[in-house]
Design an enzyme around this catalytic site. Structure first.
Site, PDB file in Angstrom:
ATOM      1  N   ASP A   8      41.198 -50.129  33.662  1.00  0.00           N
ATOM      2  CA  ASP A   8      40.050 -50.471  34.512  1.00  0.00           C
ATOM      3  C   ASP A   8      39.704 -49.242  35.354  1.00  0.00           C
ATOM      4  O   ASP A   8      40.555 -48.723  36.079  1.00  0.00           O
ATOM      5  CB  ASP A   8      40.431 -51.656  35.407  1.00  0.00           C
ATOM      6  N   ASP A 103      33.676 -51.111  32.314  1.00  0.00           N
ATOM      7  CA  ASP A 103      34.755 -50.222  32.780  1.00  0.00           C
ATOM      8  C   ASP A 103      36.158 -50.766  32.504  1.00  0.00           C
ATOM      9  O   ASP A 103      37.129 -50.286  33.055  1.00  0.00           O
ATOM     10  CB  ASP A 103      34.586 -49.930  34.280  1.00  0.00           C
ATOM     11  N   GLU A 104      36.235 -51.772  31.641  1.00  0.00           N
ATOM     12  CA  GLU A 104      37.505 -52.483  31.508  1.00  0.00           C
ATOM     13  C   GLU A 104      37.784 -52.834  30.054  1.00  0.00           C
ATOM     14  O   GLU A 104      36.883 -53.295  29.356  1.00  0.00           O
ATOM     15  CB  GLU A 104      37.322 -53.787  32.286  1.00  0.00           C
TER      16      GLU A 104
HETATM   17  N1  DCP Z   1      30.000 -54.739  39.513  1.00  0.00           N
HETATM   18  C1  DCP Z   1      28.802 -55.317  39.951  1.00  0.00           C
HETATM   19  N2  DCP Z   1      28.830 -56.437  40.735  1.00  0.00           N
HETATM   20  C2  DCP Z   1      30.011 -57.003  41.094  1.00  0.00           C
HETATM   21  C3  DCP Z   1      31.235 -56.435  40.645  1.00  0.00           C
HETATM   22  C4  DCP Z   1      31.191 -55.285  39.874  1.00  0.00           C
HETATM   23  O1  DCP Z   1      27.726 -54.814  39.618  1.00  0.00           O
HETATM   24  N3  DCP Z   1      30.023 -58.093  41.875  1.00  0.00           N
HETATM   25  C5  DCP Z   1      29.947 -53.519  38.691  1.00  0.00           C
HETATM   26  C6  DCP Z   1      30.112 -52.285  39.546  1.00  0.00           C
HETATM   27  C7  DCP Z   1      31.500 -51.810  39.269  1.00  0.00           C
HETATM   28  C8  DCP Z   1      31.747 -52.292  37.851  1.00  0.00           C
HETATM   29  O2  DCP Z   1      30.975 -53.492  37.720  1.00  0.00           O
HETATM   30  O3  DCP Z   1      31.628 -50.401  39.398  1.00  0.00           O
HETATM   31  C9  DCP Z   1      33.199 -52.554  37.538  1.00  0.00           C
HETATM   32  O4  DCP Z   1      33.691 -53.613  38.338  1.00  0.00           O
HETATM   33  P1  DCP Z   1      35.131 -53.611  38.966  1.00  0.00           P
HETATM   34  O5  DCP Z   1      35.396 -54.976  39.456  1.00  0.00           O
HETATM   35  O6  DCP Z   1      36.106 -52.980  38.026  1.00  0.00           O
HETATM   36  O7  DCP Z   1      34.991 -52.708  40.279  1.00  0.00           O
HETATM   37  P2  DCP Z   1      35.056 -51.150  40.432  1.00  0.00           P
HETATM   38  O8  DCP Z   1      35.362 -50.445  39.157  1.00  0.00           O
HETATM   39  O9  DCP Z   1      33.805 -50.692  41.107  1.00  0.00           O
HETATM   40  O10 DCP Z   1      36.222 -50.943  41.482  1.00  0.00           O
HETATM   41  P3  DCP Z   1      37.810 -51.082  41.234  1.00  0.00           P
HETATM   42  O11 DCP Z   1      38.356 -49.735  41.579  1.00  0.00           O
HETATM   43  O12 DCP Z   1      38.237 -52.135  42.208  1.00  0.00           O
HETATM   44  O13 DCP Z   1      38.013 -51.473  39.804  1.00  0.00           O
HETATM   45 MG    MG Z   2      36.907 -51.083  37.931  1.00  0.00          MG
END
Ligand code: DCP
Ligand code: MG
Length: 360
Positions: A8, A103-104
């Site tokens: 992730d 991203d996962e």
């Molecule tokens: N995303 C979004 N709305 C949300 C959650 C996430 O648009 N409510 C998008 C933005 C993030 C991406 O999906 O960059 C990936 O979600 P993640 O939950 O993996 O969050 P991040 O990668 O941003 O942060 P982390 O470091 O916690 O994984």
């Molecule tokens: Mg993420």
């Protein structure tokens, strides 16, 4: 015993924006919508998280918490390119890849002989390769089952690598908070807490039949997860069932005349996103989602044709028919495609005689 890696990316959209503009690196930044028009935060970097900002928070609230926050508009096609490059790196290690979002992904490396057959070393190498090529960090979790690999990738974020070996599973799950288990949101957590269940050890004290009585089929899953059991395999055929784009509008739209002009932009974004998907996917159905100003939602769908112009006409019709259902002011519109793997195309003709593709 399987070897599963869950990867992730860290603050994904924000990390990509920083990679594209390194001057932002030490500043609190977020990616999201306009604070003056009901925008929400998609994500923010870890600098911004220190202020309490998080995904799904309103952009206006985020600015209150951190007035110097830079909120950048999302650039989905850019994030998709990074996502595809990440998947390309994963594919050097295994074919068994199940993407969960941009991203996962889960990787099953049970049969890999690379890195001496060590899933931990493979995860470490993937992290290094992603950083080398894309200059963004990802966190990895390694475990014998999917849900533990997912919990593990979150354990040591950002830039983490956390391993739960088969021997460690029992001791890892016992004190594990039920809130960490996939599917346990605030409502289930509260219900569990009401029964004095806070950890997997607490679930283990109960009979399977009790868990099923209390939580239905999810009770069985909770019971299994409390013992580190997760029979699910990696679904490496594209598991994407649909793709959609939606917009919440600054002011409510009161009639079809004000609703229709938004359709073209939505359909363009939808196609832009669709083109970046695995090219073997095909469009099976079209759907429209409408959220009215009382937050009620209606979705309406119809079969797709293989003619783009005709599909767009059908979207028009769906939007109109969906609105007629309630005829209230509209807050949000979404358009989407339901997808199916093109392997269905190779089914013998009888399945396709009516022009539709069999829905499995
Ligand atoms: N995303 C979004 N709305 C949300 C959650 C996430 O648009 N409510 C998008 C933005 C993030 C991406 O999906 O960059 C990936 O979600 P993640 O939950 O993996 O969050 P991040 O990668 O941003 O942060 P982390 O470091 O916690 O994984
Ligand atoms: Mg993420």
């Amino acid at each position: 015993m399987k070897k599963i890696i869950h990867i992730d990316a860290d603050s994904f959209y924000a990390s990509v924006e920083i990679r594209e503009n390194p001057e932002l690196k030490l500043l609190p930044i977020a990616v999201g919508g306009n604070p003056n028009s009901r925008g929400v935060i998609a994500t923010c970097n870890y600098e911004a998280r220190k202020f309490g900002i998080h995904s799904a928070m309103s952009s206006a609230m985020a600015l209150k918490l951190c007035p110097s926050l830079r909120i950048l508009p999302p650039r989905m096609s850019l994030y998709r390119e990074y996502s595809l490059s990440m998947r390309e790196i994963f594919s050097n290690y295994t074919d068994k890849i199940e993407p969960l979002s941009l991203d996962e992904a889960y990787l099953d490396v049970s049969d890999s002989t690379l890195c001496g057959g060590s899933a931990t070393f493979i995860a470490k190498e993937i992290k290094e390769k992603v950083f080398e090529k894309l200059k963004i960090s990802v966190s990895a979790g390694v475990a014998p089952v999917k849900y533990l690999a997912k919990i593990a990738s979150d354990w040591d974020k950002p830039d983490g690598l956390y391993v739960i070996s088969p021997k460690q599973v029992d001791s890892f799950v016992l004190p594990l908070s039920v809130k960490k288990l996939p599917g346990v949101g605030p409502v289930t957590a509260k219900k569990l807490a009401g029964r004095g269940i806070f950890t997997c050890a607490d679930i283990q004290k109960l009979e399977l039949s009790t868990m099923v009585r209390l939580f239905g089929t999810f009770g069985r899953r909770l019971y299994e997860m409390s013992y580190g059991i997760d029979e699910r395999g990696i679904d490496s055929k594209s598991d994407r069932k649909s793709i959609s784009v939606e917009r919440t509008y600054a002011s409510d739209m009161h009639n079809l005349e004000s609703i229709f002009p938004n359709l073209e932009e939505l359909l363009l974004s939808l196609d832009e996103r669709f083109e970046k998907l695995d090219s073997s996917l095909m469009i099976k159905k079209l759907f429209v989602k409408i959220k009215f100003n009382d937050f009620s939602i209606t979705t309406i769908e119809s079969a797709a044709t293989d003619n783009k112009g005709k599909n767009n006409e059908r979207f028009h019709h769906l939007l109109s028919a969906g609105w007629q259902r309630q005829q209230k002011p509209v807050r949000l519109i979404g358009v989407g495609y339901r997808l199916s793997p093109s392997s269905y195309e190779q089914l013998p003709l009888p399945f396709e005689q009516d022009g539709s593709i069999r829905d499995e």
